[in-house]
Structure formats: C-alpha cells, structure tokens
Design a protein around this motif. Sequence first.
Motif, PDB file in Angstrom:
ATOM      1  N   SER A  43       9.514  17.834   7.292  1.00  0.00           N
ATOM      2  CA  SER A  43       9.236  18.994   6.447  1.00  0.00           C
ATOM      3  C   SER A  43      10.132  18.985   5.218  1.00  0.00           C
ATOM      4  CB  SER A  43       9.474  20.292   7.238  1.00  0.00           C
ATOM      5  OG  SER A  43       9.462  21.401   6.363  1.00  0.00           O
ATOM      6  N   LYS A  44       9.523  18.906   4.039  1.00  0.00           N
ATOM      7  CA  LYS A  44      10.317  18.922   2.808  1.00  0.00           C
ATOM      8  C   LYS A  44      10.962  20.286   2.579  1.00  0.00           C
ATOM      9  CE  LYS A  44       6.466  19.733  -0.480  1.00  0.00           C
ATOM     10  NZ  LYS A  44       6.421  21.160  -0.257  1.00  0.00           N
ATOM     11  N   ASP A  45      10.525  21.315   3.300  1.00  0.00           N
ATOM     12  CA  ASP A  45      11.103  22.651   3.172  1.00  0.00           C
ATOM     13  C   ASP A  45      12.314  22.860   4.086  1.00  0.00           C
ATOM     14  OD1 ASP A  45       9.183  23.326   1.325  1.00  0.00           O
ATOM     15  OD2 ASP A  45       7.929  24.425   2.747  1.00  0.00           O
ATOM     16  N   PRO A  73      15.200  28.439   9.153  1.00  0.00           N
ATOM     17  CA  PRO A  73      15.273  28.827   7.741  1.00  0.00           C
ATOM     18  C   PRO A  73      14.861  27.676   6.821  1.00  0.00           C
ATOM     19  CG  PRO A  73      17.400  29.152   8.855  1.00  0.00           C
ATOM     20  CD  PRO A  73      16.513  28.381   9.779  1.00  0.00           C
ATOM     21  N   THR A  74      14.174  28.027   5.761  1.00  0.00           N
ATOM     22  CA  THR A  74      13.750  27.043   4.766  1.00  0.00           C
ATOM     23  C   THR A  74      14.915  26.724   3.817  1.00  0.00           C
ATOM     24  OG1 THR A  74      13.051  28.782   3.265  1.00  0.00           O
ATOM     25  CG2 THR A  74      11.355  27.883   4.772  1.00  0.00           C
ATOM     26  N   VAL A 158       9.267  36.138   9.604  1.00  0.00           N
ATOM     27  CA  VAL A 158       8.628  34.917  10.100  1.00  0.00           C
ATOM     28  C   VAL A 158       7.463  34.641   9.157  1.00  0.00           C
ATOM     29  CG1 VAL A 158       7.338  33.854  11.985  1.00  0.00           C
ATOM     30  CG2 VAL A 158       9.325  35.296  12.498  1.00  0.00           C
ATOM     31  N   THR A 159       7.565  33.544   8.403  1.00  0.00           N
ATOM     32  CA  THR A 159       6.539  33.219   7.412  1.00  0.00           C
ATOM     33  C   THR A 159       5.476  32.274   7.963  1.00  0.00           C
ATOM     34  OG1 THR A 159       7.917  31.454   6.518  1.00  0.00           O
ATOM     35  CG2 THR A 159       8.071  33.619   5.451  1.00  0.00           C
ATOM     36  N   VAL A 172       9.071  29.547  11.290  1.00  0.00           N
ATOM     37  CA  VAL A 172       9.727  29.371   9.998  1.00  0.00           C
ATOM     38  C   VAL A 172      10.108  30.767   9.487  1.00  0.00           C
ATOM     39  CG1 VAL A 172       9.439  28.554   7.617  1.00  0.00           C
ATOM     40  CG2 VAL A 172       8.413  27.279   9.530  1.00  0.00           C
ATOM     41  N   VAL A 173      11.374  30.890   9.009  1.00  0.00           N
ATOM     42  CA  VAL A 173      11.846  32.175   8.490  1.00  0.00           C
ATOM     43  C   VAL A 173      12.374  32.014   7.070  1.00  0.00           C
ATOM     44  CG1 VAL A 173      12.344  33.205  10.744  1.00  0.00           C
ATOM     45  CG2 VAL A 173      14.127  31.887   9.580  1.00  0.00           C
TER      46      VAL A 173
END
Length: 179
Positions: A43-45, A73-74, A158-159, A172-173
Amino acid sequence: MKALALALALGLGASSAAYAKNPMVGGAPMYAQKTIVENAVNSKDHTTLVAAVKAAGLVDTLNGPGPFTVFAPTNAAFAKLPPGTVENLVQPQNKATLTKILTYHVVPGVYTAKDLMALAKKGGGQGTLTTVAGEPLAVEVQGKKVYVTDVKGNTATVTIPNVMQSNGVIHVVNAVLMP
C-alpha cells in the motif's frame, strides 16, 4: 462434461468474487490469504506505518497467526503529527515509545466493522476495546461511520473498513492514535 464446466465456472466465479470483496488500499489489491504485513507493504498509503513497524521490530508479530484487528493510519495521518515526530520515533533509542504507539493500534481478535458497530450499540453508543498495548480504545458509530478515540481524546475515522487478512482484519484510519 457440461456439469463439470459449470461447476468449474461457478467455483472460479466464487473464488474471484471472494477476493473482489476486499478493497484496494493505497492503490494495491489486498489479498485475504496474505498476512497484515504482506498486504501493508504494497500500500503506497502506508509506507510510514510499514517503516515504523520495521523500526519497532513488530514485523514477525504482525506476520504471526494473530488474529489481530489493526487500525492502520495512513501516511497522511502520520503527516498530521508535529514536524519531526515520526523521524524522532523511528530512532533506536525511542523503540519502546514507538512500540507502545503501534501496539495501541492493534487489538487481539478479529473485529469487523459490523462487530465494532454491535459493540458500540451494546454500550449505549460507545464501546471499549483493550489494545495490545494494554490501553483502552473507545469505539463509536455515527450513521454508517466508525470512529475510534484514544485515551487523550483524539478521534480517528475508519475510512476503509474490513480489509480481511489471513491473520486478522485491517481498518484504515485517518489519524494516529496515542496511548
């Protein structure tokens, strides 16, 4: 022969549909048969999170059997921290602090978004999880959104929920939680 072809077609369709349910994260497909770390590295994020996990020596743990629920977390979430925080935390002398912060994002067991919503509902609008760091994490639901709040009162949304892994689930948050 037609029955065999139909069975194969149905079987292949079911397996690819099962994988299609897992969302893309950071431009990369997430595979339910891979571990949390095996997926996160793509994941690039989540490059900051992956670097922090490596610096804390948690790769083997998060590659282990678990199961774990990880609030991930991103990079953008880490970027919200005061300047120099991440660079400071990944220094060898700060490994204990970094480990505590990262394990605060991990809960033993598998909690899907549906489970988190049920936990919050059961608690009258707010539920509590105990993290691997041994600290509580509050869970709230507003509409169809799940929020987690740390002991300092910081809230993360939570995205991307329910990124299923072979050893747990990632949510993902958009914020870093602090114990």
